[in-house]
Design an enzyme around this catalytic site. Sequence first.
Site, PDB file in Angstrom:
ATOM      1  NE  ARG A  16       7.102  17.764 -20.762  1.00  0.00           N
ATOM      2  CZ  ARG A  16       8.209  17.594 -20.021  1.00  0.00           C
ATOM      3  NH1 ARG A  16       8.645  18.563 -19.260  1.00  0.00           N
ATOM      4  NH2 ARG A  16       8.868  16.460 -20.052  1.00  0.00           N
ATOM      5  CG  ASN A  56      11.894   9.495 -12.892  1.00  0.00           C
ATOM      6  OD1 ASN A  56      11.372  10.603 -12.799  1.00  0.00           O
ATOM      7  ND2 ASN A  56      13.183   9.309 -12.682  1.00  0.00           N
ATOM      8  CE  LYS A  57      13.161  13.135 -18.463  1.00  0.00           C
ATOM      9  NZ  LYS A  57      12.229  13.437 -19.586  1.00  0.00           N
ATOM     10  N   GLY A  74      10.086  19.140 -14.637  1.00  0.00           N
ATOM     11  CA  GLY A  74      10.037  18.405 -13.372  1.00  0.00           C
ATOM     12  C   GLY A  74       8.588  18.429 -12.894  1.00  0.00           C
ATOM     13  CB  ALA A  75       6.287  15.667 -11.970  1.00  0.00           C
ATOM     14  CG  ASP A 112       7.744  12.926 -14.644  1.00  0.00           C
ATOM     15  OD1 ASP A 112       8.885  12.479 -14.449  1.00  0.00           O
ATOM     16  OD2 ASP A 112       7.505  14.106 -14.975  1.00  0.00           O
TER      17      ASP A 112
HETATM   18  O1  MRU Z   1      11.239  15.917 -18.745  1.00  0.00           O
HETATM   19  P1  MRU Z   1      11.437  16.459 -17.361  1.00  0.00           P
HETATM   20  O2  MRU Z   1      12.738  17.167 -17.171  1.00  0.00           O
HETATM   21  O3  MRU Z   1      10.249  17.279 -16.891  1.00  0.00           O
HETATM   22  O4  MRU Z   1      11.476  15.144 -16.483  1.00  0.00           O
HETATM   23  C1  MRU Z   1      11.705  15.254 -15.107  1.00  0.00           C
HETATM   24  C2  MRU Z   1      11.805  13.943 -14.410  1.00  0.00           C
HETATM   25  O5  MRU Z   1      11.718  12.891 -15.013  1.00  0.00           O
HETATM   26  C3  MRU Z   1      11.917  13.989 -12.935  1.00  0.00           C
HETATM   27  O6  MRU Z   1      12.653  12.910 -12.469  1.00  0.00           O
HETATM   28  C4  MRU Z   1      10.514  13.921 -12.336  1.00  0.00           C
HETATM   29  O7  MRU Z   1       9.682  14.904 -12.901  1.00  0.00           O
HETATM   30  C5  MRU Z   1      10.519  14.075 -10.871  1.00  0.00           C
HETATM   31  S1  MRU Z   1      10.930  15.726 -10.419  1.00  0.00           S
HETATM   32  C6  MRU Z   1      10.847  15.890  -8.750  1.00  0.00           C
END
Ligand code: MRU
Length: 334
Positions: A83, A237-238, A46-47, A227
Amino acid sequence: MIEPIRWNTDHLLLIDQLKLPMVEVWVEIRDLHQGAAAIKDMIVRGAPAIGVTAAYTYALAFQNKAYSKDYAAEVRSILVATRPTAVNLFWAVDEMEKVAEANQSNLYDSLLEHAKKIHSDDISMNKKIGTHALSLFPKKLKVLTHCNAGSLATGGYGTALGVIYSAFAEGLVEKVWVDETRPFLQGARLTAYELQKAGVPNTLICDNMSASLMAKGEIDLVVVGSDRIAANGDVANKIGTYALAVLCQYHKIPFYVAAPSSTIDFDMVSGDDIPIEERAKSELGVFNGKQIVHDLENIYNPGFDVSPCHLVSGIITEQQVHHFPYIKSLQSCK
Ligand code: MRU
């Protein structure tokens, strides 16, 4: 509410997100390499949570070391290699670098103090995001979210889930649909668990079920985290978020993004510039330790996608709810 990151006297504690929801295990982080590995291996993800962890890890890197430009460059390169998409990581390292350069005589204490500030600022920004978002709930709504943008993905409270927690506290959330979020299953493993613990009514679905729920009028609003947001408001985003944004436009459902201003990257003119992490093929091809596909090499697994700004109904930051054209509105976050 789950507290994902804790500082304990001389080391960092991270809840192991690879083991949730079955067990709550805390992992001790005592040096640069342990912190970088925890981010890379997604013990923490999570970012904003990645940014907070990077800040504490930066301080740990100087626990018993004097400042030198060469060592600071090494610390940076190890952290930013973990990342590529979450810009909060790069933002936190930049912040910590400025503090290191300016406080070489009182290095570790200054760095630790700043990491704690980044952590507590993140939580207060999330609470402000939640408060601003209340204006987007004219009545009790059925909300869908993707991935995990909750307490676990941040310093605490969450961005997209922070919006949901704030609205739920005001009686404005009927239920939450939780996308399972293939292939890493952050929705199934983390969001459903987090919402359950917080007492928010929720139901888990596969990512490919949202279209039919929208058609049936079962989803009133979608809110996700991010992100990295480009200067024009394109949102990374994801993976799977873009599909939701398109579906929302077709079904005339508002699609909101919640993120602190540290997620906005003004160096990225548009989403085309945002680096997208490509993840291991085994995330798709292996299940429960067993290969489930014929050809493990013939797999494409990008971790994120970009939703173009014209599909985004609003970007909720700690400052306000921003609307299209974002290129102007987001300037206030600089
Ligand atoms: O691969 P991840 O689990 O780090 O991805 C997380 C996401 O895509 C979240 O939606 C994003 O980081 C926002 S978290 C507040």
